[in-house]
Design an enzyme around this catalytic site. Sequence first.
Site, PDB file in Angstrom:
ATOM      1  N   GLU A 234     -57.900   1.145  18.107  1.00  0.00           N
ATOM      2  CA  GLU A 234     -57.897   1.843  16.976  1.00  0.00           C
ATOM      3  C   GLU A 234     -57.964   1.312  15.563  1.00  0.00           C
ATOM      4  O   GLU A 234     -58.625   1.769  14.808  1.00  0.00           O
ATOM      5  CB  GLU A 234     -56.837   2.925  17.107  1.00  0.00           C
TER       6      GLU A 234
ATOM      7  N   HIS B 189     -49.070  12.844  24.364  1.00  0.00           N
ATOM      8  CA  HIS B 189     -50.121  13.409  24.280  1.00  0.00           C
ATOM      9  C   HIS B 189     -50.147  14.844  23.555  1.00  0.00           C
ATOM     10  O   HIS B 189     -50.871  15.783  23.850  1.00  0.00           O
ATOM     11  CB  HIS B 189     -50.979  13.698  25.601  1.00  0.00           C
TER      12      HIS B 189
END
Length: 668
Positions: free
Chosen positions: A407, A474
Amino acid sequence: MQKKIDAHSELIFSGFSIDKNQQTELYKALILPRLIEEKMLILLRQGKISKWFSGIGQEAIAVGVTLALHSDEYILPMHRNLGVFTGRNIPLYRLFAQWQGKEAGFTKGRDRSFHFGTQEFNIVGMISHLGPQLGVADGIALANILKKNNKVTAVFTGEGGTSEGDFHEALNVAAVWDLPVLFCIENNGYGLSTPTHEQFRCEYLADKGIGYGMESHIIDGNNILEVYSKVAELAESIRKHPRPVLLEFITFRMRGHEEASGTKYVPQELMDQWALKDPVTNYEKYLLQQKILSESEIEAITSEFKHEIDVHLEKAYGLPAITASAENELNDVYKPFDFIEKKPVGPVKNIRLIDAVSEGLRQSMERFDNLVIMGQDVAEYGGVFKITEGFVNQFGKERVRNTPICESAIVSAGMGLSINGYKAVVEMQFADFVSSGFNPIVNYLAKSHYRWAQHADVVVRMPCGAGVGAGPFHSQTNEAWFTHTPGLKVVYPAFPYDAKGLLATAIEDPNPVLFFEHKALYRSIYQDVPEDYYTLPFGKASRLKEGNQLTLVTYGAGVHWALEVLGAHSEISTDLIDLRTLQPLDTTTVFESVKKTGKVLILQEDSLFGGVASDLSALITENCFEYLDAPVKRVASLETPIPFSTVLEQQYLAKSRLAAALQELVRY
Ligand SMILES: Cc1ncc(C[n+]2csc(CCOP(=O)(O)OP(=O)(O)O)c2C)c(N)n1
């Protein structure tokens, strides 16, 4: 077999096919940063500049690399690379003005030393965090590939900086994408006080190239002719056959990390040995021996430069000091954006929020052929939520790019694309994973326009939120990490219509935007959405219900919780406000409503402390105190990580406490 390069290896200047004129030019380019530094050290002692990171002894690297590249090719230097700036012929008074924090510098006094870039000279300076610029170089190089312009990008790092994850991520991405980047490691023996053997275990950092499937070379960084000729040769080859190359320049830091910190930890013997390998004096000796330059010519070159330095210093001293103006400061945080609303016309279609995001993205890709999408599994696979399904067929793999799992490098690459004229949408697979790309978002994208007027045309898409039984990693809705950081815009739609129009605006806006998409709403919320492209303004909340007993302010999934709870409690007459964007924030609509109802409840999905509700509560108290008939009420999720099991998650979420809080507020 690689020759051994260290303090004892001889500097050999013969055997390079560089003509005499060029050898003289290289000498001039080499001695200028040395003379400037010598002057700076005097000024430092006189207290006339604040801090100095010396590149004395390392000049041949910055100078050689810079002169080997074309002037329109980007270079991303570090704090010891004065030779890059002088090699690009930046007027010296502007450098001095930069170091004195003056307007005529490059950052209007907002950042110091070499922490700046300039498009005029194709230089992109470092941020303090060292590593992120390696990924920025990837983005710049990717833009060059897309433009098919055969340009090379050179980026610098110290050997200490190679221990950062950013180094690994950037090299890996460049390797996988065949990006034309010269990764230049200056191995000067120490990272602050840490010697190389405490930094890494391989003999040569160049050996790391093998692990990335990348060509690499070891170069004597004190030999200007070796640096220049090797880099020129490689640059020419990379222009023809785009690929990344790793270069390890062996050199030595002849002074302290910065001038105040000294060199007590460096053995004197090492200092003495490397002093004999000084890149400037040795090259000078060679030019004299070869009769390429005479003593008097060297004397003339030196005194001319000294004179030039003095003249430019005087000019810089004569420039006015910065005057502080809060208005100027605030005005430069974001690049001005002339938003023109494109009203929706034509037929509508009843679609889900996920379809609206996908359609908005697709239409932006059609509209902006300089827009690139990057993310894990976004290409053929279509992303884990299938938002980019079919995009590769329509736009090709060059613009819809699967990324390795990195990322930080990808956000940084988005910055690089923006620097080189592109727009980027970066998909976080889940908003939770943005923590692995946090540094370049909050330190690079967010601060770049304020620091040196370089906008970051990057949208980070953030599939977020709980209620889907996905557990602590998540399910997070981490907008507050970003609303806190000046320079970012934060958008959080609750409906398909808003999602499509706001995403289009986010992509048009040249500033960095965090775009939150709630996963639980993706497939559950339908709405009639115009089929055509349209945009919606940032900073405009929408009032979903009119009432007079209280105001309920929320966003994202909270909007749908509020609609459900209010639907079951029609006796409570409520103004329901969906904020839609959190930065900018529409306080006008909120204050108007609170002034009418006298009571307000702010609902957020995130846990309570330090969230958007807290700041909004403070703003309401400061601006509407006289109108309030009850304390501002905040309802948020529990102060725990987000649990996986459904019963625990339901208990965690703010929704379970909303009805009671509303009734309590009505009764107050
Ligand atoms: C992320 C981060 N950690 C630590 C620092 C503090 N720091 C600044 S420069 C430096 C040493 C860098 O060493 P190296 O990369 O070898 O470059 P050199 O200074 O030797 O040129 C350190 C530890 C920082 N700026 N950023």
